[in-house]
Design an enzyme around this catalytic site. Structure first.
Site, PDB file in Angstrom:
ATOM      1  N   ARG A  41       0.792  -1.036   0.111  1.00 13.44           N
ATOM      2  CA  ARG A  41       0.080   0.059   0.011  1.00 13.44           C
ATOM      3  C   ARG A  41       0.843   1.274  -0.035  1.00 13.44           C
ATOM      4  O   ARG A  41       1.874   1.538   0.520  1.00 13.44           O
ATOM      5  CB  ARG A  41      -0.999   0.079   1.378  1.00 13.44           C
ATOM      6  CG  ARG A  41      -2.108  -0.853   1.205  1.00 13.44           C
ATOM      7  CD  ARG A  41      -3.307  -0.601   0.066  1.00 13.44           C
ATOM      8  NE  ARG A  41      -4.445  -1.394   0.200  1.00 13.44           N
ATOM      9  CZ  ARG A  41      -4.404  -2.440  -0.441  1.00 13.44           C
ATOM     10  NH1 ARG A  41      -3.608  -2.772  -1.612  1.00 13.44           N
ATOM     11  NH2 ARG A  41      -5.556  -3.038  -0.647  1.00 13.44           N
ATOM     12  N   GLU A  86      -4.269   7.271  -5.326  1.00 14.94           N
ATOM     13  CA  GLU A  86      -4.334   6.372  -6.305  1.00 14.94           C
ATOM     14  C   GLU A  86      -5.930   6.293  -6.756  1.00 14.94           C
ATOM     15  O   GLU A  86      -6.798   6.761  -5.771  1.00 14.94           O
ATOM     16  CB  GLU A  86      -4.294   4.770  -5.708  1.00 14.94           C
ATOM     17  CG  GLU A  86      -2.796   4.394  -5.957  1.00 14.94           C
ATOM     18  CD  GLU A  86      -2.654   3.072  -5.461  1.00 14.94           C
ATOM     19  OE1 GLU A  86      -3.674   2.296  -5.603  1.00 14.94           O
ATOM     20  OE2 GLU A  86      -1.475   2.622  -4.768  1.00 14.94           O
ATOM     21  N   HIS A 133      -0.798   0.141  -9.585  1.00 15.76           N
ATOM     22  CA  HIS A 133      -1.383  -1.133  -8.628  1.00 15.76           C
ATOM     23  C   HIS A 133      -2.122  -2.305  -9.516  1.00 15.76           C
ATOM     24  O   HIS A 133      -3.308  -2.452  -9.559  1.00 15.76           O
ATOM     25  CB  HIS A 133      -2.682  -0.107  -7.993  1.00 15.76           C
ATOM     26  CG  HIS A 133      -3.066  -0.968  -6.815  1.00 15.76           C
ATOM     27  ND1 HIS A 133      -3.328  -0.415  -5.412  1.00 15.76           N
ATOM     28  CD2 HIS A 133      -3.020  -2.211  -6.255  1.00 15.76           C
ATOM     29  CE1 HIS A 133      -3.786  -1.106  -4.653  1.00 15.76           C
ATOM     30  NE2 HIS A 133      -3.514  -2.355  -5.215  1.00 15.76           N
TER      31      HIS A 133
HETATM   32  C1  8YV Z   1      -6.423  -5.457  -5.939  1.00 15.76           C
HETATM   33  C2  8YV Z   1      -5.411  -5.104  -3.808  1.00 15.76           C
HETATM   34  O1  8YV Z   1      -5.870  -4.553  -7.118  1.00 15.76           O
HETATM   35  O2  8YV Z   1      -6.189  -7.193  -2.787  1.00 15.76           O
HETATM   36  C3  8YV Z   1      -5.630  -6.123  -2.565  1.00 15.76           C
HETATM   37  O3  8YV Z   1      -5.723  -5.728  -1.168  1.00 15.76           O
HETATM   38  O4  8YV Z   1      -4.729  -4.188  -3.530  1.00 15.76           O
HETATM   39  C4  8YV Z   1      -5.498  -5.607  -5.046  1.00 15.76           C
HETATM   40  O5  8YV Z   1      -5.296  -7.071  -5.102  1.00 15.76           O
HETATM   41  C5  8YV Z   1      -7.680  -4.564  -5.444  1.00 15.76           C
HETATM   42  O6  8YV Z   1      -8.023  -4.572  -4.285  1.00 15.76           O
HETATM   43  C6  8YV Z   1      -8.883  -5.486  -6.274  1.00 15.76           C
HETATM   44  O7  8YV Z   1     -10.139  -5.151  -5.723  1.00 15.76           O
END
Ligand code: 8YV
Length: 319
Positions: A239, A268, A286
């Site tokens: 993150r 983001e 991301h």
């Molecule tokens: C995804 C992520 O891009 O799972 C997570 O926490 O950051 C990533 O896998 C995203 O959240 C998909 O919803």
């Protein structure tokens, strides 16, 4: 029996959407824009369940305005820093995530970022692509060798362990910091450090794999960058909140940090425009978990959690 009403906030994989349409009274946001606070609040009155991504924010303020209908938020993500878990739990709303299934995809991307940052991928690609490659010398684009180097991992959970497994293939000497030491069958020879400071002192390469929490905000700040060996390479697929971006740029400016590979940013989408002037920051938008296989697996895992919940069982990934 009437099917539970489900809102899917983003365009998930085709297989996920097909299965959801078969089993739920589903509304899918095919426009694929992030759900706004107003839409999320309205959905709490119209739906029994929501499958959101990390792009929808369930803050305490939003949750406070919920109607009583919504019963479960089945996240399509492993990270849940977009959810105020206490606020959701206080309203009796179940929350789940999708661990395990994205560990390899994210670890693969961390490897890509580590190698790309170490070997001038940004500058190298551009010089060839733009036709500016007009000379060669043994001193040209000399990078940092991964094989045999020491790798420091902050957060040795599922993704951290998956990355360590791949890094072992590169002959890296693996060190980690984690809230607790792993049993030997999970550590697989990796050296445990009781403090982040101790880990940083040996991290020729550093990769971040811990969740974003109030405690880990800016876990890599100016003081911590200074503890890395000179010429270290820093990778973040977790993150953006974990890295003080100004401190990173200062460490790159001084040459103390040689390069960084980043898939996550404080802001983001968009990232940090100031990073654009740094050829030694290899950046991706991301996409750690963005493989076809993993997108299907994440969608199915979220649906598995919903199926269990509506069948009266505890979802496997209940938080
Ligand atoms: C995804 C992520 O891009 O799972 C997570 O926490 O950051 C990533 O896998 C995203 O959240 C998909 O919803």
């Amino acid at each position: 029996m009437t099917k539970p009403r489900l809102w899917i906030t983003r365009r998930l994989s085709d297989a996920t959407l097909e299965r959801a349409a078969r089993d739920y009274d589903v509304v899918i946001n095919y426009e694929d824009e992030p759900g706004t606070a107003a839409q999320i609040i309205a959905a709490s009155a119209d739906f029994d369940a929501i499958i959101p991504c990390h792009s929808e924010h369930f803050s305490a303020e939003v949750v406070a305005q919920f109607s009583p209908r919504l019963k479960i938020v089945a996240n399509h993500s492993v990270g849940v820093d977009h959810c105020d878990l206490d606020a959701l739990k206080a309203r009796g709303i179940a929350v789940t995530n999708t661990p395990d299934v994205l560990s390899d995809a994210t670890a693969e991307l961390a490897m890509l970022l580590m190698l790309g940052a170490a070997r001038h991928a940004v500058a190298g690609d551009r010089i060839v692509r733009t036709g500016a490659w007009d000379s060669w010398s043994p001193a040209f684009m000399v990078g940092k060798q991964v094989t045999g180097s020491r790798l420091g991992i902050i957060g040795m959970g599922r993704v951290g362990q998956a990355f360590a497994a791949k890094a072992r293939g590169f002959g890296m000497d693996i060190h980690y910091y984690n809230r607790s030491e792993l049993p030997a069958d999970q550590a697989l020879g990796a050296t445990y450090h009781k403090s982040i400071e101790s880990l940083l002192s040996v991290a020729d390469f550093l990769s971040l794999h811990c969740p974003a929490t109030p405690e880990t905000t800016d876990v890599m700040n100016a003081d911590r960058f200074a503890l890395l060996p000179k010429g270290a390479v820093v990778v973040n697929t977790a993150r953006g909140a974990l890295v003080d971006e100004n401190a990173l740029m200062a460490a790159l400016d001084s040459g103390h940090v040689a390069a960084a590979g980043l898939d996550c940013f404080k802001v983001e989408p968009g990232g940090n425009p100031a990073f654009a002037q740094y050829d030694n920051i290899f950046m991706l938008p991301h996409i750690g978990s963005a493989t076809r296989k993993t997108r299907d697996a994440m969608g199915f895992r979220a649906l598995d959690n919903l199926d269990a919940f509506f069948a009266g069982r505890a979802p496997g990934d209940l938080l």
